[in-house]
Design a protein around this motif. Sequence first.
Motif, PDB file in Angstrom:
ATOM      1  N   LEU A 172       0.819  -1.222   0.000  1.00  0.00           N
ATOM      2  CA  LEU A 172       0.000   0.000   0.000  1.00  0.00           C
ATOM      3  C   LEU A 172       0.855   1.275   0.000  1.00  0.00           C
ATOM      4  O   LEU A 172       0.345   2.361   0.289  1.00  0.00           O
ATOM      5  CB  LEU A 172      -0.925   0.013   1.224  1.00  0.00           C
ATOM      6  CG  LEU A 172      -2.079  -0.990   1.235  1.00  0.00           C
ATOM      7  CD1 LEU A 172      -2.827  -0.930   2.561  1.00  0.00           C
ATOM      8  CD2 LEU A 172      -3.046  -0.743   0.089  1.00  0.00           C
ATOM      9  N   ALA A 175      -0.352   4.367  -1.737  1.00  0.00           N
ATOM     10  CA  ALA A 175      -1.552   5.031  -1.195  1.00  0.00           C
ATOM     11  C   ALA A 175      -1.292   5.558   0.211  1.00  0.00           C
ATOM     12  O   ALA A 175      -2.237   5.833   0.948  1.00  0.00           O
ATOM     13  CB  ALA A 175      -2.713   4.051  -1.184  1.00  0.00           C
ATOM     14  N   PHE A 183     -10.367   4.094   0.066  1.00  0.00           N
ATOM     15  CA  PHE A 183      -9.816   2.765  -0.262  1.00  0.00           C
ATOM     16  C   PHE A 183     -10.902   1.780  -0.714  1.00  0.00           C
ATOM     17  O   PHE A 183     -12.049   1.865  -0.277  1.00  0.00           O
ATOM     18  CB  PHE A 183      -9.132   2.162   0.977  1.00  0.00           C
ATOM     19  CG  PHE A 183      -7.715   2.632   1.195  1.00  0.00           C
ATOM     20  CD1 PHE A 183      -7.254   3.811   0.637  1.00  0.00           C
ATOM     21  CD2 PHE A 183      -6.837   1.887   1.982  1.00  0.00           C
ATOM     22  CE1 PHE A 183      -5.959   4.245   0.843  1.00  0.00           C
ATOM     23  CE2 PHE A 183      -5.535   2.307   2.192  1.00  0.00           C
ATOM     24  CZ  PHE A 183      -5.106   3.490   1.625  1.00  0.00           C
ATOM     25  N   SER A 184     -10.488   0.805  -1.543  1.00  0.00           N
ATOM     26  CA  SER A 184     -11.380  -0.303  -1.889  1.00  0.00           C
ATOM     27  C   SER A 184     -11.402  -1.284  -0.710  1.00  0.00           C
ATOM     28  O   SER A 184     -10.562  -1.198   0.198  1.00  0.00           O
ATOM     29  CB  SER A 184     -10.862  -1.023  -3.132  1.00  0.00           C
ATOM     30  OG  SER A 184      -9.653  -1.684  -2.811  1.00  0.00           O
ATOM     31  N   MET A 187      -8.141  -3.093  -0.292  1.00  0.00           N
ATOM     32  CA  MET A 187      -7.063  -2.263   0.277  1.00  0.00           C
ATOM     33  C   MET A 187      -7.225  -2.125   1.792  1.00  0.00           C
ATOM     34  O   MET A 187      -6.248  -2.151   2.532  1.00  0.00           O
ATOM     35  CB  MET A 187      -7.059  -0.878  -0.383  1.00  0.00           C
ATOM     36  CG  MET A 187      -6.589  -0.898  -1.824  1.00  0.00           C
ATOM     37  SD  MET A 187      -6.948   0.663  -2.638  1.00  0.00           S
ATOM     38  CE  MET A 187      -5.520   1.637  -2.154  1.00  0.00           C
ATOM     39  N   TRP A 217      -3.074 -11.694  -3.565  1.00  0.00           N
ATOM     40  CA  TRP A 217      -2.959 -11.362  -2.146  1.00  0.00           C
ATOM     41  C   TRP A 217      -3.339 -12.527  -1.246  1.00  0.00           C
ATOM     42  O   TRP A 217      -2.828 -12.644  -0.131  1.00  0.00           O
ATOM     43  CB  TRP A 217      -3.785 -10.107  -1.828  1.00  0.00           C
ATOM     44  CG  TRP A 217      -3.106  -8.896  -2.376  1.00  0.00           C
ATOM     45  CD1 TRP A 217      -3.492  -8.130  -3.433  1.00  0.00           C
ATOM     46  CD2 TRP A 217      -1.853  -8.361  -1.938  1.00  0.00           C
ATOM     47  NE1 TRP A 217      -2.582  -7.138  -3.672  1.00  0.00           N
ATOM     48  CE2 TRP A 217      -1.562  -7.249  -2.770  1.00  0.00           C
ATOM     49  CE3 TRP A 217      -0.940  -8.700  -0.938  1.00  0.00           C
ATOM     50  CZ2 TRP A 217      -0.414  -6.486  -2.617  1.00  0.00           C
ATOM     51  CZ3 TRP A 217       0.201  -7.933  -0.792  1.00  0.00           C
ATOM     52  CH2 TRP A 217       0.458  -6.846  -1.615  1.00  0.00           C
TER      53      TRP A 217
END
Lengths: 358, 282
Positions: A172, A175, A183-184, A187, A217
């Motif tokens: 991250l 960001a 954020f999504s 995230m 992920w």
Amino acid sequence: MVTKTVGCPKCKTHIEIQGSPGETKIISCPKCNTKGKFTFPGEIKKIDAPSGSFSIEIENLTKKFKDLTAVDNISFKVRKGEIYGFLGPNGAGKSTTIKNILGLMHMNSGSIKINGYDINKQGVKARESVGYLPERVAFYPNLTPLQTMNFFCELWGVDKSIAKPLIKEVGLEDAINRKVGTFSKGMVQLLGVAQVMIGKPPVYILDEPMGGLDARWVKTIREKIKVLNKEGATVLFSSHILSEVENICDRVAIINKGKLIAEDTVENLNKYLKIKPRLEISIPGLNGKVPEVVKDIEGVEKAEADNDILYVICESSSRIKVINALEEAGLKIENIKTREPSLEEAFVKLISKDEGGA
Amino acid sequence: MLGVNLKTIYTIAKKEFLDNIRSKWIILISVIFIILTILSAYVSGGSGDEVFGGLEATVVSLMSIHTLLIPIIAILLGFSTIAGEAEAGALSVVLSYPVKRVEVLIGKFLGLGSVLAVTPIIGFGISGIIIATAIGGEEGLAFIVFIALAIVLGLMYLSLIICFSALVKTRVRAIAAGVGLFFWAMIYGVIILALYMGSGGQIADLMSGLESYPEWLFASIVFSPGDLNQMAVMRAFDINQAMGYSMEAPDWLSMPFLLIVQFIWIVVPLILAYIFFKRRDI
């Protein structure tokens, strides 16, 4: 011994320091003489815990919501240093159990200990040992990831210098100055993963840690769980997706409708349930038809065909009979694979048994 | 008694401040508040030679703004702090740390209270400085007390809304509680007026001044944080006349009494909030 480079907050001079994990050093800037403190990121936190070989002990836990018994008199123990999978379909009582373990919910009866500390009587001490990632993680919308991590570092009482590397570790870093509110879901989940590693606790409780994440992920988190475990941490994690836990858990517990219906290694569960391996036989020209010769063989439980692949679930002792029968019938076998029973099959069978099925 | 960790309280308070000071709703309401405050100061001086009116005249016109907008800011800040965060999942992360619920609650109150204090300090502070520069600041101390009382008003509503937020399960119910709290403050005067009329009171007596009011009418203000606060402001400025009405109140409604009751309005809801929060499943 670890070497770290830190920046002087006043004149920005880079200072190289050496120390052990967890050690706090007073640093003096050689240029402007500004003094400061730096704590090296720790290894697994050493907790002054009562002795015992279990990280989590649950005895006769019951939790009710009015008329609904969400968790019904369950008991299990998670050994120190193991990866323990906590499985069950959605609504089975996994998150409720986990929230009771952490003292977030108030149990109706039973007892829970984390590292020997009773969660009801010594809640703060018990939670000193735990990193928790909830199923639905959320943070503060107007804070950036760095401010969020700094907040949790302060709450843990660890040096904030570990915040940035952890944000980077979960990908991250681009960001880092954005508000978390933008954020999504994925995230936010990754920030949750970074957050859980802040205190380097000896016990991790992860509730559906891979939920909402893409395959890349999921793999990263699975690897991270293995690394934490290798470093000595105990990991309890829940999931309703069986492939997520199958290859990494030492033991699994299966919960359904608030009741613990099984607890063992994946291998033993399969043995106990007598789940048979599946043969996958490639036969050119099969065209989706199951040869008659296979159906009559003793020990064959199920036979299905999909194009040129024949799937046969049978006793191990019947495998050779199946192959011989196919060859004697004049069918040309191109390839044979044996797929061992999966946790999914054990799971389906256990739940089916629990609900009165076959 | 509760063995709280002050560092945890400070950490939570700091986070609440940082998170909420940037909330677009809080910024919007605060900007409106500041503009109205300065405009009010200007308008209240419209009949004299100076552009701005005296501090006392300004305070009378500012009171209606602060009793309306400060509760709104407090409710906006506090409604979701427990119910909303519990529903979203943020609170479960915080409470999984080695912290006590009482520390989280106090930290939240102090952090949100700090955000709340910023608005009147800036709004009233700017108008106070402008007015004092234009016409002199003989009543500067009283004006500082006025700002402090505006903060006290906000803290009373903040404490109440945190109590509701700890009690109800969802963010939506917390919003409903906030709306209910606000309208209670608005309609309380109407209810009291209806009781007054029902007990044989006359509108003409009300218009003639407070000295003709029955004692229970004065006593009723202890159930209304807004009225308590307005009375305290009038005591601070020794205002006996407002909008053509006599505002002479009985002696027992003294400043210390009014401050103690307001303090109770802050502390009791917070204690109840702690009881609800401690029992709550997150």
